[in-house]
Design a protein around this motif. Structure first.
Motif, PDB file in Angstrom:
ATOM      1  N   GLY A 106      32.549  26.213  29.416  1.00  0.00           N
ATOM      2  CA  GLY A 106      32.740  24.781  29.208  1.00  0.00           C
ATOM      3  C   GLY A 106      31.830  23.878  30.014  1.00  0.00           C
ATOM      4  N   ALA A 107      31.792  24.057  31.340  1.00  0.00           N
ATOM      5  CA  ALA A 107      31.023  23.146  32.188  1.00  0.00           C
ATOM      6  C   ALA A 107      30.854  23.748  33.578  1.00  0.00           C
ATOM      7  CB  ALA A 107      31.750  21.800  32.315  1.00  0.00           C
ATOM      8  N   VAL A 108      29.906  23.189  34.335  1.00  0.00           N
ATOM      9  CA  VAL A 108      29.770  23.503  35.751  1.00  0.00           C
ATOM     10  C   VAL A 108      30.472  22.369  36.491  1.00  0.00           C
ATOM     11  CG1 VAL A 108      28.178  23.812  37.687  1.00  0.00           C
ATOM     12  CG2 VAL A 108      27.553  24.661  35.413  1.00  0.00           C
ATOM     13  N   VAL A 109      31.346  22.724  37.423  1.00  0.00           N
ATOM     14  CA  VAL A 109      32.075  21.731  38.220  1.00  0.00           C
ATOM     15  C   VAL A 109      31.907  22.070  39.692  1.00  0.00           C
ATOM     16  CG1 VAL A 109      33.764  21.238  36.401  1.00  0.00           C
ATOM     17  CG2 VAL A 109      34.229  23.058  38.034  1.00  0.00           C
ATOM     18  N   LYS A 113      36.566  20.074  47.907  1.00  0.00           N
ATOM     19  CA  LYS A 113      36.593  20.329  49.352  1.00  0.00           C
ATOM     20  C   LYS A 113      35.342  21.041  49.840  1.00  0.00           C
ATOM     21  CE  LYS A 113      41.591  20.441  49.804  1.00  0.00           C
ATOM     22  NZ  LYS A 113      42.761  21.257  50.081  1.00  0.00           N
ATOM     23  N   THR A 114      34.917  22.069  49.116  1.00  0.00           N
ATOM     24  CA  THR A 114      33.809  22.897  49.617  1.00  0.00           C
ATOM     25  C   THR A 114      32.454  22.550  49.007  1.00  0.00           C
ATOM     26  OG1 THR A 114      34.042  24.590  47.890  1.00  0.00           O
ATOM     27  CG2 THR A 114      35.414  24.839  49.878  1.00  0.00           C
ATOM     28  N   GLY A 115      32.467  21.853  47.867  1.00  0.00           N
ATOM     29  CA  GLY A 115      31.216  21.559  47.179  1.00  0.00           C
ATOM     30  C   GLY A 115      30.674  22.751  46.395  1.00  0.00           C
ATOM     31  N   GLU A 116      31.414  23.885  46.439  1.00  0.00           N
ATOM     32  CA  GLU A 116      30.984  25.089  45.729  1.00  0.00           C
ATOM     33  C   GLU A 116      30.946  24.840  44.222  1.00  0.00           C
ATOM     34  OE1 GLU A 116      32.369  29.757  45.241  1.00  0.00           O
ATOM     35  OE2 GLU A 116      33.770  28.306  46.101  1.00  0.00           O
ATOM     36  N   LYS A 117      29.878  25.317  43.578  1.00  0.00           N
ATOM     37  CA  LYS A 117      29.780  25.203  42.129  1.00  0.00           C
ATOM     38  C   LYS A 117      30.653  26.268  41.481  1.00  0.00           C
ATOM     39  CE  LYS A 117      25.210  23.173  41.727  1.00  0.00           C
ATOM     40  NZ  LYS A 117      23.863  23.321  41.182  1.00  0.00           N
ATOM     41  N   LEU A 118      31.386  25.854  40.440  1.00  0.00           N
ATOM     42  CA  LEU A 118      32.298  26.736  39.720  1.00  0.00           C
ATOM     43  C   LEU A 118      32.076  26.557  38.229  1.00  0.00           C
ATOM     44  CD1 LEU A 118      35.438  25.660  41.760  1.00  0.00           C
ATOM     45  CD2 LEU A 118      34.146  27.773  42.092  1.00  0.00           C
ATOM     46  N   ILE A 119      32.543  27.525  37.438  1.00  0.00           N
ATOM     47  CA  ILE A 119      32.471  27.343  35.989  1.00  0.00           C
ATOM     48  C   ILE A 119      33.853  26.965  35.473  1.00  0.00           C
ATOM     49  CG2 ILE A 119      30.501  28.887  35.706  1.00  0.00           C
ATOM     50  CD1 ILE A 119      32.375  30.984  34.550  1.00  0.00           C
ATOM     51  N   LEU A 120      33.856  26.175  34.411  1.00  0.00           N
ATOM     52  CA  LEU A 120      35.091  25.704  33.811  1.00  0.00           C
ATOM     53  C   LEU A 120      35.180  26.221  32.384  1.00  0.00           C
ATOM     54  CD1 LEU A 120      37.577  23.749  33.999  1.00  0.00           C
ATOM     55  CD2 LEU A 120      36.084  22.020  32.982  1.00  0.00           C
ATOM     56  N   SER A 121      36.314  26.790  32.065  1.00  0.00           N
ATOM     57  CA  SER A 121      36.629  27.208  30.700  1.00  0.00           C
ATOM     58  C   SER A 121      38.146  27.268  30.616  1.00  0.00           C
ATOM     59  CB  SER A 121      35.978  28.563  30.382  1.00  0.00           C
ATOM     60  OG  SER A 121      36.108  28.849  28.998  1.00  0.00           O
ATOM     61  N   ASN A 122      38.683  27.934  29.619  1.00  0.00           N
ATOM     62  CA  ASN A 122      40.126  28.068  29.463  1.00  0.00           C
ATOM     63  C   ASN A 122      40.643  29.310  30.174  1.00  0.00           C
ATOM     64  OD1 ASN A 122      40.760  25.822  27.671  1.00  0.00           O
ATOM     65  ND2 ASN A 122      39.415  26.872  26.249  1.00  0.00           N
ATOM     66  N   ASN A 123      41.913  29.268  30.552  1.00  0.00           N
ATOM     67  CA  ASN A 123      42.557  30.394  31.223  1.00  0.00           C
ATOM     68  C   ASN A 123      42.431  31.674  30.391  1.00  0.00           C
ATOM     69  OD1 ASN A 123      45.111  32.169  31.373  1.00  0.00           O
ATOM     70  ND2 ASN A 123      45.125  31.101  33.335  1.00  0.00           N
ATOM     71  N   HIS A 124      42.658  31.588  29.092  1.00  0.00           N
ATOM     72  CA  HIS A 124      42.615  32.804  28.276  1.00  0.00           C
ATOM     73  C   HIS A 124      41.206  33.402  28.201  1.00  0.00           C
ATOM     74  CE1 HIS A 124      41.757  29.664  25.257  1.00  0.00           C
ATOM     75  NE2 HIS A 124      41.075  30.593  24.616  1.00  0.00           N
ATOM     76  N   ILE A 125      40.188  32.620  28.509  1.00  0.00           N
ATOM     77  CA  ILE A 125      38.806  33.112  28.482  1.00  0.00           C
ATOM     78  C   ILE A 125      38.409  33.718  29.830  1.00  0.00           C
ATOM     79  CG2 ILE A 125      36.384  32.370  28.308  1.00  0.00           C
ATOM     80  CD1 ILE A 125      37.465  30.254  26.239  1.00  0.00           C
ATOM     81  N   LEU A 126      38.740  33.044  30.914  1.00  0.00           N
ATOM     82  CA  LEU A 126      38.316  33.521  32.238  1.00  0.00           C
ATOM     83  C   LEU A 126      39.338  34.399  32.952  1.00  0.00           C
ATOM     84  CD1 LEU A 126      36.609  30.283  33.603  1.00  0.00           C
ATOM     85  CD2 LEU A 126      35.514  32.336  32.676  1.00  0.00           C
ATOM     86  N   ALA A 127      40.615  34.301  32.586  1.00  0.00           N
ATOM     87  CA  ALA A 127      41.649  35.045  33.318  1.00  0.00           C
ATOM     88  C   ALA A 127      42.577  35.819  32.393  1.00  0.00           C
ATOM     89  CB  ALA A 127      42.443  34.090  34.198  1.00  0.00           C
ATOM     90  N   ASN A 128      42.137  36.095  31.166  1.00  0.00           N
ATOM     91  CA  ASN A 128      42.926  36.911  30.250  1.00  0.00           C
ATOM     92  C   ASN A 128      44.339  36.366  30.068  1.00  0.00           C
ATOM     93  OD1 ASN A 128      43.506  39.091  28.542  1.00  0.00           O
ATOM     94  ND2 ASN A 128      44.049  40.443  30.224  1.00  0.00           N
ATOM     95  N   GLY A 129      44.493  35.049  30.101  1.00  0.00           N
ATOM     96  CA  GLY A 129      45.796  34.422  29.900  1.00  0.00           C
ATOM     97  C   GLY A 129      46.777  34.662  31.036  1.00  0.00           C
TER      98      GLY A 129
END
Length: 155
Positions: A106-109, A113-129
Motif C-alpha cells: 500500500g504505502a511507505v510510512v 516515535k522512531t522515524g523508522e520506515k515501514l510498509i503499509l498494507s492489510n493485515n491479511h496480506i502481511l500477517a496472514n489475518g
C-alpha cells in the motif's frame, strides 16, 4: 449498512451482468467528488451514459429495495501486471506473507516515535489475518515480493 449488504446480495449477479457495469459495493453516496454521509449501493461503471441513451433493462434504479443507489464512473478496468520482482519493492507492487497468495504493497510510512520506515498494507496480506496471538503469523515471518501466487503466474 447491513440492510445495504443484504439488498446487494439479492441483486449483485443481475447488476454485474449489465453492460458497462464493472463492479458493485456498499459505501457512501457521492455528489460530484464529495462523499456524503448517506449510505448507498454503489454501482461502478466504465463510463456514465445518459439515461435517455439506455434501454429500461440497462438503467440502474435510483433505489433498490428502498435503498439509495449511486453510479460512479471508474474508467476502463485492466489487469495490472504485478508479477515482476522489484527492488526495492514499491507501493502498488505484489507482496504477501509467505502463507498467503498475494496482495498489494500500500504505502511507505514512518513510525512517529522512531522515524523508522515501514510498509503499509492489510493485515491479511502481511500477517496472514493474525490477531497477534493465534499463531498464524510471527514477527520476522518472510514477506514475499512478488507474493506467492503472483510468483507462480510468472513461471
Amino acid at each position: 449498512m447491513e440492510r445495504h449488504y443484504r439488498a446487494l446480495e439479492k441483486v449483485r449477479r443481475r447488476i454485474l451482468q449489465m453492460p458497462n457495469v464493472r463492479g458493485v459495493g456498499v459505501g457512501y453516496k457521492q455528489v460530484g467528488s464529495t462523499r456524503t454521509d448517506k449510505p448507498a449501493i454503489i454501482v461502478f461503471v466504465e463510463k456514465k451514459v445518459s439515461v435517455k441513451d439506455l434501454s429500461r433493462g440497462e438503467r440502474i434504479p435510483g433505489k433498490i429495495n428502498g435503498l439509495e443507489t449511486d453510479v460512479i464512473e471508474i474508467g476502463r478496468v485492466r489487469l495490472m501486471e504485478r508479477v515482476q520482482k522489484i527492488r526495492p519493492a514499491l507501493p502498488g507492487s505484489s507482496i504477501g506473507h509467505y502463507k498467503i497468495s498475494a496482495g498489494t504493497f500500500g504505502a511507505v510510512v514512518k513510525d512517529k516515535k522512531t522515524g523508522e520506515k515501514l510498509i503499509l498494507s492489510n493485515n491479511h496480506i502481511l500477517a496472514n489475518g493474525s490477531n497477534g496471538s493465534d499463531g498464524r503469523a510471527m514477527i520476522g515471518d518472510p514477506i514475499l515480493q512478488p507474493g506467492a501466487c503472483d510468483t507462480l503466474l510468472k513461471k
